[in-house]
Motif scaffolding. Sequence first.
Motif, PDB file in Angstrom:
ATOM      1  N   ARG A 143      79.154 -54.058 -28.691  1.00 43.62           N
ATOM      2  CA  ARG A 143      79.973 -55.337 -28.068  1.00 43.62           C
ATOM      3  C   ARG A 143      81.126 -54.781 -27.155  1.00 43.62           C
ATOM      4  O   ARG A 143      81.261 -55.446 -26.085  1.00 43.62           O
ATOM      5  CB  ARG A 143      80.531 -56.128 -29.236  1.00 43.62           C
TER       6      ARG A 143
ATOM      7  N   MET B  15      80.951 -55.418 -23.232  1.00 43.76           N
ATOM      8  CA  MET B  15      82.059 -56.435 -22.466  1.00 43.76           C
ATOM      9  C   MET B  15      82.433 -55.433 -21.103  1.00 43.76           C
ATOM     10  O   MET B  15      82.680 -56.201 -20.205  1.00 43.76           O
ATOM     11  CB  MET B  15      83.105 -56.560 -23.321  1.00 43.76           C
TER      12      MET B  15
ATOM     13  N   PHE C 276      79.934 -55.927 -18.748  1.00 44.50           N
ATOM     14  CA  PHE C 276      79.807 -57.383 -18.108  1.00 44.50           C
ATOM     15  C   PHE C 276      81.015 -57.532 -17.027  1.00 44.50           C
ATOM     16  O   PHE C 276      80.663 -58.105 -15.786  1.00 44.50           O
ATOM     17  CB  PHE C 276      80.089 -58.300 -19.111  1.00 44.50           C
ATOM     18  N   GLN C 277      82.238 -56.974 -17.570  1.00 47.15           N
ATOM     19  CA  GLN C 277      83.364 -56.961 -16.582  1.00 47.15           C
ATOM     20  C   GLN C 277      83.531 -56.479 -15.396  1.00 47.15           C
ATOM     21  O   GLN C 277      83.850 -56.681 -14.308  1.00 47.15           O
ATOM     22  CB  GLN C 277      84.696 -56.645 -17.408  1.00 47.15           C
TER      23      GLN C 277
ATOM     24  N   GLU D 137      74.657 -57.890 -26.019  1.00 51.00           N
ATOM     25  CA  GLU D 137      76.198 -57.559 -25.894  1.00 51.00           C
ATOM     26  C   GLU D 137      76.884 -57.990 -24.346  1.00 51.00           C
ATOM     27  O   GLU D 137      77.840 -58.620 -24.439  1.00 51.00           O
ATOM     28  CB  GLU D 137      76.518 -56.245 -26.258  1.00 51.00           C
ATOM     29  N   ILE D 138      75.815 -57.822 -23.600  1.00 49.69           N
ATOM     30  CA  ILE D 138      76.439 -58.243 -22.131  1.00 49.69           C
ATOM     31  C   ILE D 138      76.339 -59.688 -22.049  1.00 49.69           C
ATOM     32  O   ILE D 138      77.225 -60.093 -21.388  1.00 49.69           O
ATOM     33  CB  ILE D 138      75.427 -57.468 -21.232  1.00 49.69           C
TER      34      ILE D 138
ATOM     35  N   TYR E 191      76.918 -62.065 -24.505  1.00 51.99           N
ATOM     36  CA  TYR E 191      77.871 -62.756 -25.110  1.00 51.99           C
ATOM     37  C   TYR E 191      79.337 -62.384 -24.707  1.00 51.99           C
ATOM     38  O   TYR E 191      80.223 -63.097 -25.042  1.00 51.99           O
ATOM     39  CB  TYR E 191      77.888 -62.326 -26.583  1.00 51.99           C
ATOM     40  N   ALA E 192      79.377 -61.422 -23.821  1.00 53.81           N
ATOM     41  CA  ALA E 192      80.711 -61.026 -23.073  1.00 53.81           C
ATOM     42  C   ALA E 192      81.031 -62.137 -22.333  1.00 53.81           C
ATOM     43  O   ALA E 192      82.304 -62.304 -21.772  1.00 53.81           O
ATOM     44  CB  ALA E 192      80.499 -59.811 -22.246  1.00 53.81           C
TER      45      ALA E 192
END
Length: 604
Positions: free
Chosen positions: A243, A247, A250-251, A432-433, A435-436
Amino acid sequence: MPGWTLVDTHPTQGRTFQRPLDETEIGFILEGLFNGTTDSLHHYELCLSNGSQDAPLFSEANIVRAWLSTKRRFPLAGATVLGVDGAPLQLTVPADSTTDIGTGFKSEPHFVVREHDLAVVRPREIVFGSVASAEEARRQAAGMLHGPRQLSEELLAQLYVFRETDPERAHVLHLMLLVAHCVTDGIATRTFVRCLLDTFARGDEPEPAQIPLEERLAMAIPSTALQPAHLCSLSQATRRWRRAIGMVIFQSGMAKRQGGHTLPCHLTRSTPHVPARPGGVSTTFTQTQTTAVLANCRLHNLTFGNAYVTLAQVAMTRVLYRRYLRGEISEEEWAYRKRQPYINGGPFSPRRYLDKAWFEKGGGGEFILTVGLFVYQLPFMTLGAAAERHQRIWSDGAPPFSDLLTFDRFLHRATLLKKQATEHFSHPLFFEIMYALSPMYLRYAQPRAVQWMQRTETATARNPHEDLEEDKVLAVTDIPTIFAHGGSSLGNLDLISPAEYPLPPTHPLSPYSSVPHPSRAGYVAPPSPLPSGSEADKPPKITVEDWRTHLYTRPAELILAASTTRGQLKMYVHFDANVFEESVVTEWLDEVRDAMLWYLGRTQ
């Protein structure tokens, strides 16, 4: 019932269950508090196939019966949202922009489902009325999202029923479902409407068996609890590590989205804090045109979703080019726009990637919110051979498609999008990407909801739209990142939302079909036996003559979506009319249509 807890049992009103919302659901609760942002209204114009012979199907009693039956099958439609202690929701006020706001509420929000609420029509849950014509019904539907919000945490779904007063149109009925995004998405809403219309069209026939409430709630759990088996088998430490990396990815990806531009618009510093004024335009292709477009997509190994974003870019180029030649866009702005990327963000449904057993049991159509965001990016403006010929005069004020983007370059750009999609959906940290995104929703929506609630609760609050007149209009160069538009293609809606009811038992989505289908949610499997005396091949009684969706967009949002039904492609744009002029949006959609026919509607 993963996530659900039995909190009360009443001798006459039955049981009460609750479960906490996940971050995505909370994000849309916060959006809704901002005057109904992301609420949607779905307008269906229905026609009795046999005229007065089936008139009882349009009775209020039959409509109420169908609504209650459908609500029991999809309990989140009758849920309320309360704090963990049963108290009304209260927003926290962050001390500053760096404060960790958590969920944004003083008490953790929970969905609360009461058996009694599913068995009765609550106040304002169904509204009956009349209209003089179909056109008036369309105006009613378009205006329903304007003004104060109709929904609330106590009422997440609402049905409007309008009859036409013309005796010659007694066989026509307008159903409008208004629903909050925190409990639904595009697939879920169509599942609910399909079940409602099928039940509606069966009249006084015995209903298919209802599934016990606890079993239905076990299917209505957060998507975060439906991760596939290969992730569930990992240790907690490994899952936390994944996770965290998701994150970061994604950021980092979002931080790289710099620049960009969109249609000419009216953006100010206060725009993000003023509720949108919903607007919408649409266009429909003929069956012949639709067949040609989809056949050419298959011929060139493209999905429609890959193709239409590229066409939207070249269409936007023509809209902007006209304004540049008319002197409405300065040389400095034109030079800036020419080199900007075309950034597009659209939702996608992750259902097929979730828990396999849940999906096959009906999760493919279950009435819950499951949504992800995918961001596409195309290179600079499509100027092609017209880059240095801007003094030339064209009959329609802009260079032809052949000058801006050759067919081969169109295929190249569409293939770029296809490659981006393949990389995204095959990424080892895909979930994981995905849900970020949820924490970003919270940081974006909570301060805005707080500010709006504070302003509306004070008697002296100014009209929020006054700020638009006071603020200086921002130039495209003043904004670090601009998405050209959002949206996605919904595909063939006939597969999940047929046009004729009741569904015959041979239809895979019929409650009496013996063929398993992942989108047939809310019904027992194996199916109930067909009621005695029912004809398996009887003709439909109700036909959907027309349908339209109205969306309460976020501030400054511009959404280009598409779908096919009855063999016809339909494209529609939802937009914030505070920011975009309808004439400009209509011009762009017309250009998208022309581009669709030029690149894909003919043999190249």
